[in-house]
Design an enzyme around this catalytic site. Structure first.
Site, PDB file in Angstrom:
ATOM      1  N   PHE A   1       0.862  -1.147   0.163  1.00 18.26           N
ATOM      2  CA  PHE A   1       0.084   0.123  -0.033  1.00 18.26           C
ATOM      3  C   PHE A   1       0.759   1.155   0.045  1.00 18.26           C
ATOM      4  O   PHE A   1       0.394   2.330  -0.390  1.00 18.26           O
ATOM      5  CB  PHE A   1      -0.971   0.112   1.247  1.00 18.26           C
ATOM      6  CG  PHE A   1      -0.083   0.445   2.459  1.00 18.26           C
ATOM      7  CD1 PHE A   1      -0.317   1.804   2.799  1.00 18.26           C
ATOM      8  CD2 PHE A   1       0.088  -0.436   3.406  1.00 18.26           C
ATOM      9  CE1 PHE A   1       0.468   2.289   3.902  1.00 18.26           C
ATOM     10  CE2 PHE A   1       0.988  -0.153   4.682  1.00 18.26           C
ATOM     11  CZ  PHE A   1       1.089   1.316   4.829  1.00 18.26           C
TER      12      PHE A   1
ATOM     13  N   LYS B   1      -1.236  -6.839  -9.096  1.00 20.25           N
ATOM     14  CA  LYS B   1      -2.207  -6.992  -8.227  1.00 20.25           C
ATOM     15  C   LYS B   1      -1.878  -5.859  -7.203  1.00 20.25           C
ATOM     16  O   LYS B   1      -0.789  -6.254  -6.357  1.00 20.25           O
ATOM     17  CB  LYS B   1      -2.088  -8.620  -7.700  1.00 20.25           C
ATOM     18  CG  LYS B   1      -3.397  -8.901  -7.116  1.00 20.25           C
ATOM     19  CD  LYS B   1      -3.788  -8.053  -6.015  1.00 20.25           C
ATOM     20  CE  LYS B   1      -2.849  -8.315  -4.828  1.00 20.25           C
ATOM     21  NZ  LYS B   1      -3.235  -7.362  -3.522  1.00 20.25           N
TER      22      LYS B   1
ATOM     23  N   SER C   1       5.313  -6.908   3.121  1.00 17.63           N
ATOM     24  CA  SER C   1       6.058  -7.326   4.527  1.00 17.63           C
ATOM     25  C   SER C   1       6.878  -8.743   4.489  1.00 17.63           C
ATOM     26  O   SER C   1       6.485  -9.405   3.396  1.00 17.63           O
ATOM     27  CB  SER C   1       4.864  -7.495   5.640  1.00 17.63           C
ATOM     28  OG  SER C   1       3.911  -8.288   5.129  1.00 17.63           O
TER      29      SER C   1
ATOM     30  N   CYS D   1       9.430   1.993   3.335  1.00 19.04           N
ATOM     31  CA  CYS D   1      10.378   0.616   3.726  1.00 19.04           C
ATOM     32  C   CYS D   1      11.940   1.454   4.001  1.00 19.04           C
ATOM     33  O   CYS D   1      12.608   0.616   4.437  1.00 19.04           O
ATOM     34  CB  CYS D   1      10.471  -0.012   2.589  1.00 19.04           C
ATOM     35  SG  CYS D   1      11.160   0.431   1.192  1.00 19.04           S
TER      36      CYS D   1
HETATM   37  P1  NAD Z   1       1.771  -6.448   2.919  1.00 17.01           P
HETATM   38  O1  NAD Z   1       2.763  -7.546   2.773  1.00 17.01           O
HETATM   39  O2  NAD Z   1       0.517  -6.786   3.725  1.00 17.01           O
HETATM   40  O3  NAD Z   1       0.868  -6.664   1.519  1.00 17.01           O
HETATM   41  C1  NAD Z   1       1.843  -6.495   0.463  1.00 17.01           C
HETATM   42  C2  NAD Z   1       0.674  -7.047  -0.980  1.00 17.01           C
HETATM   43  O4  NAD Z   1       0.629  -8.649  -0.592  1.00 17.01           O
HETATM   44  C3  NAD Z   1      -0.725  -6.556  -1.266  1.00 17.01           C
HETATM   45  O5  NAD Z   1      -0.980  -6.666  -2.430  1.00 17.01           O
HETATM   46  C4  NAD Z   1      -1.205  -7.701  -0.332  1.00 17.01           C
HETATM   47  O6  NAD Z   1      -2.690  -7.623  -0.932  1.00 17.01           O
HETATM   48  C5  NAD Z   1      -0.675  -8.838  -0.520  1.00 17.01           C
HETATM   49  N1  NAD Z   1      -1.075  -9.712   0.562  1.00 17.01           N
HETATM   50  C6  NAD Z   1      -1.091  -9.521   1.831  1.00 17.01           C
HETATM   51  N2  NAD Z   1      -1.161 -10.733   2.493  1.00 17.01           N
HETATM   52  C7  NAD Z   1      -0.849 -11.838   1.815  1.00 17.01           C
HETATM   53  C8  NAD Z   1      -1.015 -13.180   1.988  1.00 17.01           C
HETATM   54  N3  NAD Z   1      -1.096 -13.721   3.029  1.00 17.01           N
HETATM   55  N4  NAD Z   1      -0.947 -13.942   0.661  1.00 17.01           N
HETATM   56  C9  NAD Z   1      -0.598 -13.167  -0.330  1.00 17.01           C
HETATM   57  N5  NAD Z   1      -0.765 -11.933  -0.694  1.00 17.01           N
HETATM   58  C10 NAD Z   1      -0.805 -11.342   0.552  1.00 17.01           C
HETATM   59  O7  NAD Z   1       2.429  -5.208   2.991  1.00 17.01           O
HETATM   60  P2  NAD Z   1       1.890  -3.592   3.052  1.00 17.01           P
HETATM   61  O8  NAD Z   1       1.154  -3.694   4.600  1.00 17.01           O
HETATM   62  O9  NAD Z   1       0.805  -3.399   1.929  1.00 17.01           O
HETATM   63  O10 NAD Z   1       3.024  -3.045   3.047  1.00 17.01           O
HETATM   64  C11 NAD Z   1       4.052  -2.505   3.831  1.00 17.01           C
HETATM   65  C12 NAD Z   1       5.046  -3.309   4.103  1.00 17.01           C
HETATM   66  O11 NAD Z   1       5.631  -3.378   2.886  1.00 17.01           O
HETATM   67  C13 NAD Z   1       5.885  -2.997   5.174  1.00 17.01           C
HETATM   68  O12 NAD Z   1       6.485  -4.331   5.781  1.00 17.01           O
HETATM   69  C14 NAD Z   1       7.235  -2.431   4.252  1.00 17.01           C
HETATM   70  O13 NAD Z   1       8.411  -2.528   4.814  1.00 17.01           O
HETATM   71  C15 NAD Z   1       7.200  -3.095   3.164  1.00 17.01           C
HETATM   72  N6  NAD Z   1       7.754  -2.706   1.847  1.00 17.01           N
HETATM   73  C16 NAD Z   1       9.035  -3.057   1.433  1.00 17.01           C
HETATM   74  C17 NAD Z   1       9.636  -2.333   0.327  1.00 17.01           C
HETATM   75  C18 NAD Z   1      10.909  -2.884  -0.035  1.00 17.01           C
HETATM   76  O14 NAD Z   1      11.548  -2.247  -0.813  1.00 17.01           O
HETATM   77  N7  NAD Z   1      11.615  -3.641   0.864  1.00 17.01           N
HETATM   78  C19 NAD Z   1       8.824  -1.404  -0.073  1.00 17.01           C
HETATM   79  C20 NAD Z   1       7.914  -1.078   0.352  1.00 17.01           C
HETATM   80  C21 NAD Z   1       7.070  -1.747   1.249  1.00 17.01           C
END
Ligand code: NAD
Length: 506
Positions: A152, A176, A229, A284
């Site tokens: 997000f 997605k 995450s 991040c």
């Molecule tokens: P998230 O992991 O909850 O969701 C990311 C994506 O995965 C979304 O599209 C979501 O719909 C999908 N998703 C969520 N749970 C899932 C599951 N169980 N199975 C399959 N798909 C699933 O992350 P968020 O809350 O949207 O974003 C914040 C996180 O992203 C933080 O941990 C942040 O550090 C990380 N982030 C990392 C980077 C990087 O470059 N390392 C960059 C941006 C964000």
């Protein structure tokens, strides 16, 4: 008032989702109001998107580099022209401030610029006469249908870390996006169409884990790019690779900034505050923890608190504002609960943002900047990724102790040192276990001709994203060994045939 339902984008058209699909609310975090509904793509819709992308692959991958590049240049121009409109969509659903949202679009645009140079990036290599009358050459070809699953916190930039290079290298791409701020994906889809991208090359399916599950096991998807995450990154990597796909999976973070005694403290404090509270800490590469050498710790904390008190918090559309709301009520509760835990653990809450609500928008998902001093490993506020406007401060004796602390942390996305000493900074750069390192630079996100990626739990698997790693990830190599016996002055065909493994010296 009717609440709009967010579409999918399949084969060049916006598609209304199945009415009976599971529905989530999309909020304006600044007001707490529901502004849209998003419905999860059902398996049939995912299959339709994959089938369309698979059908588009052959023609797109065979299209000349010149014509593909023309689409990328057109997309680049449209994106630049659409920056303000797109940034406002981001503010409405994410809550960050408008200038920051413009910056996000700009960072995505940088990757499109890089992708515009794809003819240069796809140049192969050629070695004539590697053995008598033998030549070898190599080039890279696209994979097929690839998918991107995005978080997000950057609804424009992260999809643009993926799609431009996936498409430029000749693949077709299915996005997605996060269901918390899905609208930017459709704006991007419209821009691709206006830029002349053939139908099916860029598809969008909305939804959450169920839609991702369909993508992960689909036999026609060759690769998955994931940013989010760490627990989800691990899951995506494990399921995707066990279904024969390439997976790049970038995870969470807990970035440290080490402040050495010879640093310009005013600059270090201002940079730390901006990097901790910008986008309400939901980056991040945000600085989550300041690691300060004892000798300057009191002074540094005092300056940080003074500056953090002046952070202007309001609806991201308000001119001159520094920080907006966090993404959801649940995120706000989690963030404030973590601050509670730090208090119980004996840390000092030296600036307390808990309970801060703007008078004109009490239902918005706001929490104020928080600074917690005397934090130690073992406290939840240190061990967990808070992903909110909370700066934890850990005090250490010297650079050695700082390095031990940073290196013992399971995450390794970014790490920063503030110092006036080249020697100490160099020791930090060489000794720290993290993928992206800043020297007096608080958010060291690499420019797109380098790749972006962390170490340890911040990256599952090995491929970094965009830059040269991006080109490699979305392509596979062919190496051709050739000779033309009838043309050869030195060998007749029969003389050239051999029962033995020939070496290069033959
Ligand atoms: P998230 O992991 O909850 O969701 C990311 C994506 O995965 C979304 O599209 C979501 O719909 C999908 N998703 C969520 N749970 C899932 C599951 N169980 N199975 C399959 N798909 C699933 O992350 P968020 O809350 O949207 O974003 C914040 C996180 O992203 C933080 O941990 C942040 O550090 C990380 N982030 C990392 C980077 C990087 O470059 N390392 C960059 C941006 C964000």
């Amino acid at each position: 008032m009717t609440i709009p339902v967010i579409d999918h984008f399949i084969n060049g058209q916006r598609r209304a989702p199945s009415p009976d699909a599971s529905t989530s609310n999309v909020f304006n975090p600044a007001t707490g109001q529901v502004i849209a509904h998003v419905k999860a793509a059902r398996s049939a819709e995912v299959n339709q998107a994959v089938a369309g992308a698979a059908a588009a692959f052959e023609a797109w991958s065979q299209m000349s580099l010149g014509r593909r590049t023309a689409v990328l240049f057109a997309f680049r121009q449209l994106l630049a022209a659409g920056t303000d409109e797109l940034a406002k969509i981001v503010v409405r659903e994410h809550g960050k401030v408008l200038d920051d949202a413009r910056g996000e679009v700009g960072r995505g645009l940088d990757v499109v610029d890089f992708a515009c140079g794809i003819p240069e990036l796809l140049k192969g290599s050629y070695s004539p006469q590697v053995s008598t009358d033998f030549d070898v050459y190599s080039f890279r070809e696209p994979l097929g249908v690839v998918a991107g699953i995005t978080p997000f916190n950057f609804p424009v930039m992260v999809p643009l870390w993926m799609a431009p290079l996936a498409i430029a290298t000749g693949n077709t791409f299915i996005l997605k996006p996060s269901k918390q701020d899905p609208s930017a994906s459709l704006f991007l889809a419209d821009l691709w169409t206006k830029a002349g991208l053939p139908d099916g090359v860029f598809q969008v399916i909305q939804g959450g884990r169920g839609s991702v599950a369909d993508l992960l096991i689909h036999p026609d998807i060759r690769a998955i790019s994931f940013v989010g995450s760490t627990p989800v990154a691990r899951h995506i990597h494990q399921v995707g690779t066990s279904h024969g796909k390439r997976v790049q999976a970038l995870g969470g973070a807990k970035n440290h900034a080490v402040i050495l005694p010879d640093a310009d403290l005013d600059f270090a404090a201002a940079s730390t505050v901006a990097a901790a509270f910008g986008a309400a800490g939901q980056r991040c590469m945000a600085i989550a923890t300041a690691v300060v050498i004892d000798a300057v710790a009191d002074d540094f904390v005092e300056q940080v608190v003074a500056k953090a008190r002046n952070v202007k918090v309001a609806d991201g559309m308000t001119p001159g504002v520094d920080m907006g709301a966090v993404i959801s009520q649940a995120a706000r509760d989690r963030i404030e609960d973590t601050v509670d835990s730090a208090q119980r653990d004996g840390a000092a809450i030296v600036l307390d943002g808990r309970g801060w609500r703007p008078a004109d928008s009490p239902e918005g998902f706001f929490t104020g900047p928080t600074v917690i001093d005397h934090v130690r490993p073992g406290m939840r506020a240190y061990d967990e990724e808070i992903f909110g406007p909370v700066l934890t401060v850990v005090r250490v004796r010297d650079l050695d102790e700082a390095l031990c602390l940073v290196n013992a942390n399971p995450y390794g996305n970014g790490a920063v040192v503030f110092s006036a000493s080249g020697g100490d900074a160099r020791r930090f750069v060489r000794g720290v276990n993290a993928g992206m390192i800043g020297v007096n630079v608080p958010i060291p996100v690499p420019v797109p001709y380098y790749s972006f990626g962390g170490w340890k739990d911040s990256l599952i698997g090995e491929s970094h994203i965009y830059g040269p790693d991006g080109v490699r990830f979305y392509t596979r190599a062919k190496v051709i060994t050739q000779r033309w016996p009838s043309q050869s002055p030195s060998q007749s065909q029969s003389q050239g045939a051999s029962f033995h493994f020939a070496s290069a010296s033959s």
